[in-house]
Design an enzyme around this catalytic site. Structure first.
Site, mmCIF file in Angstrom:
data_model
loop_
_atom_site.group_PDB
_atom_site.id
_atom_site.type_symbol
_atom_site.label_atom_id
_atom_site.label_comp_id
_atom_site.label_asym_id
_atom_site.label_seq_id
_atom_site.Cartn_x
_atom_site.Cartn_y
_atom_site.Cartn_z
ATOM 1 C CG HIS A 1 -24.454 -44.279 15.865
ATOM 2 N ND1 HIS A 1 -23.610 -43.198 15.898
ATOM 3 C CD2 HIS A 1 -25.588 -43.844 15.277
ATOM 4 C CE1 HIS A 1 -24.185 -42.153 15.345
ATOM 5 N NE2 HIS A 1 -25.391 -42.514 14.959
ATOM 6 C CB ALA B 1 -43.146 -40.822 31.428
ATOM 7 C CB ALA C 1 -30.469 -40.098 18.690
#
Length: 218
Positions: A138, A186, A155
């Site tokens: 979000h 990575a 996140a």
């Protein structure tokens, strides 16, 4: 009504783009343009190379739209600008097996691959790539021509700058900022901001001396 498109780029990433288009009935693939046109007729997934990017003027005149398929963020940005200068449309391409919340924004020229999840009020910038299985939660922002590689976990309220690259399987905790042209390696776990143009690797991620054109971005 379907939209005729040409794919710009013929490397490995182009194969993912062509495969995504095959699941999107709103698009009709005319063909693929590579850098040189030397591989005329060569298959790229379900598409074939029909010329080079030097032929863009011709395809622009036919009304075809352009779909960017170059993995290099800066090269993709330059080609986006060229297409715009020719008046070509650059539609966002979203795989039907991706989940994009209605409140999210996916800007022109962006690609959202299979299995990606884009949360509420997320912004995906122009020409950005959200690769297979990536999650962007979000209110986060993926900047113009940035790339979230397969399996990344970003996140909420994260800010990722223009042309930044977040490597395969990397995780970024909430509210962190990653600067323009930065590289996250990575599998890295990013707990602190990454300044523009810097590279961060490891768990937890630490800044390194590797430049933005290091192996990870290839």
């Amino acid at each position: 009504m379907t939209r005729a498109v040409v794919v710009l780029g013929a490397g490995g990433h182009a194969r993912a783009v062509v495969a995504t288009l095959s699941h999107c009935p709103e698009f009709r693939l005319i063909g693929v343009l590579d850098r040189s046109g030397d591989s005329l007729g060569e298959a790229v997934g379900d598409g074939r190379i029909i010329g080079s990017v030097a032929d863009l003027d011709h395809h622009a005149a036919t009304g075809a739209a352009a779909v960017l398929a170059l993995g290099d963020n800066r090269e993709r940005a330059a080609l986006f600008d060229r297409c715009r200068s020719l008046g070509m449309e650059l539609p966002a391409v979203i795989h039907p097996w991706a989940r994009v919340e209605p409140s999210a924004t996916v800007e022109e020229g962006a690609l959202v691959c299979t299995g990606a999840i884009i949360g509420a009020q997320v912004t995906i910038g122009r020409g950005a790539i959200v690769n297979s299985g990536a999650i962007i939660d979000h209110e986060s922002v993926l900047g113009d021509f940035a790339h979230a590689a397969p399996g990344t976990r970003i996140a909420g309220r994260v800010r990722i700058g223009d042309r930044a690259f977040v490597g395969i399987g990397a995780s970024v905790i909430d509210r962190v900022t990653i600067g323009a042209d930065a590289v996250v390696g990575a599998g890295a776990v990013v707990l602190e901001p990454v300044p523009a143009g810097m590279t961060a690797v490891g768990v937890p991620a630490r800044l390194t001396a590797v430049g933005r054109h290091g192996r990870e971005i290839r």
